[in-house]
Design a protein around this motif. Structure first.
Motif, PDB file in Angstrom:
ATOM      1  N   LEU A 134       4.044   3.192   3.957  1.00 11.46           N
ATOM      2  CA  LEU A 134       2.958   3.343   4.931  1.00 11.46           C
ATOM      3  C   LEU A 134       3.505   3.481   6.346  1.00 11.46           C
ATOM      4  CD1 LEU A 134       0.183   0.831   3.774  1.00 11.46           C
ATOM      5  CD2 LEU A 134      -0.103   3.296   4.134  1.00 11.46           C
ATOM      6  N   TYR A 163      -3.110   4.577  -1.686  1.00 11.55           N
ATOM      7  CA  TYR A 163      -2.755   3.476  -0.788  1.00 11.55           C
ATOM      8  C   TYR A 163      -3.928   2.559  -0.507  1.00 11.55           C
ATOM      9  CZ  TYR A 163       2.018   4.852  -0.329  1.00 11.55           C
ATOM     10  OH  TYR A 163       3.326   5.106  -0.625  1.00 11.55           O
ATOM     11  N   VAL A 167      -3.436  -1.420  -1.429  1.00 15.76           N
ATOM     12  CA  VAL A 167      -3.631  -2.499  -0.458  1.00 15.76           C
ATOM     13  C   VAL A 167      -4.690  -3.467  -0.945  1.00 15.76           C
ATOM     14  CG1 VAL A 167      -4.368  -3.031   1.897  1.00 15.76           C
ATOM     15  CG2 VAL A 167      -2.738  -1.169   1.485  1.00 15.76           C
ATOM     16  N   ARG A 183      -2.729  -3.981   5.775  1.00 16.44           N
ATOM     17  CA  ARG A 183      -4.074  -3.547   6.170  1.00 16.44           C
ATOM     18  C   ARG A 183      -4.051  -2.863   7.531  1.00 16.44           C
ATOM     19  NH1 ARG A 183      -7.875  -5.049   2.678  1.00 16.44           N
ATOM     20  NH2 ARG A 183      -7.453  -6.759   1.223  1.00 16.44           N
ATOM     21  N   LEU A 186      -2.404   0.637   7.035  1.00 16.09           N
ATOM     22  CA  LEU A 186      -3.304   1.511   6.283  1.00 16.09           C
ATOM     23  C   LEU A 186      -4.447   1.980   7.179  1.00 16.09           C
ATOM     24  CD1 LEU A 186      -4.382   2.858   3.712  1.00 16.09           C
ATOM     25  CD2 LEU A 186      -5.520   0.686   3.175  1.00 16.09           C
TER      26      LEU A 186
END
Length: 206
Positions: A134, A163, A167, A183, A186
């Motif tokens: 990420l 993704y 997550v 988090r 993302l």
């Protein structure tokens, strides 16, 4: 860390010899060796509380997937069955005798099912791998924009779907600081990709 870390780094260097990170060529055309990714994952595993086996597994997490099943015995012989189990935990598909893997969508669906049902030390190692990815996607989106998605087998829609699901699967099962980082990054990727999390849907099977 003991000498095992240096041994693991040497094994990872051998297994990933000649491999590069896709799309990392600089202005001079020089790409990053692939080994930079497992080193980054090992750094995150240490940062977020991993023990020595987890950090070593982070260094080796792509060896079976990218190098082939013949690396299982060297990993077990050098580091023991626990490290090998952690590496296998992070592996979402092994190449066959021709070096081919099963279809991308099939592998990702199976890995998500595996992850949702899993417990133990492999969850942290896997989460650090996905955080490193990420972070790389976020940097590339910032610098080169939407063209980054051409590097991924799943394209933009498939990658974002994967993704988001990853997550969510890690939620409540990794150290709080690691979950916050997942988090946060993302959300930043989704914002740059002009897609709210609730708008990211599972790609069609077609």
């Amino acid at each position: 860390m003991t000498q095992k870390f240096d041994t693991a780094l040497s094994l990872a260097l051998e297994a990933h010899s000649g491999q590069i990170r896709k799309g990392t060529e600089n202005a001079l055309g020089l790409p990053l060796p692939y080994i930079t990714h497992p080193v980054a994952v090992a750094t995150l595993a240490q940062r977020y509380g991993g023990n020595e086996d987890q950090v070593i597994a982070a260094l080796l997490h792509d060896v079976l997937e990218d190098g082939g099943p013949q690396w299982a015995d060297p990993i077990r012989d050098a580091f023991g069955g626990q490290v090998l189990d952690l590496v296998r935990f992070c592996t979402d598909g092994l190449p066959d005798a021709q070096g081919q893997k099963s279809p991308w969508r099939e592998r990702k669906e199976l890995y998500l099912a595996h992850l949702r049902a899993a417990e133990g030390e492999g969850v942290l190692v896997s989460a650090c791998d996905k955080l490193a990815n990420l972070q790389a996607i976020l940097l590339d989106l910032t610098e080169i924009g939407e063209s980054v998605w051409t590097r991924f087998t799943g394209g933009k829609d498939g990658s974002l779907w994967y993704y988001v699901e990853l997550v969510e699967a890690f939620g409540g099962r990794v150290p709080a600081a690691l979950e916050v980082a997942l988090r946060r990054d993302l959300a930043a990727v989704l914002e740059l990709a002009s897609a709210r999390m609730d708008e990211v849907s599972k790609p069609s099977a077609e």
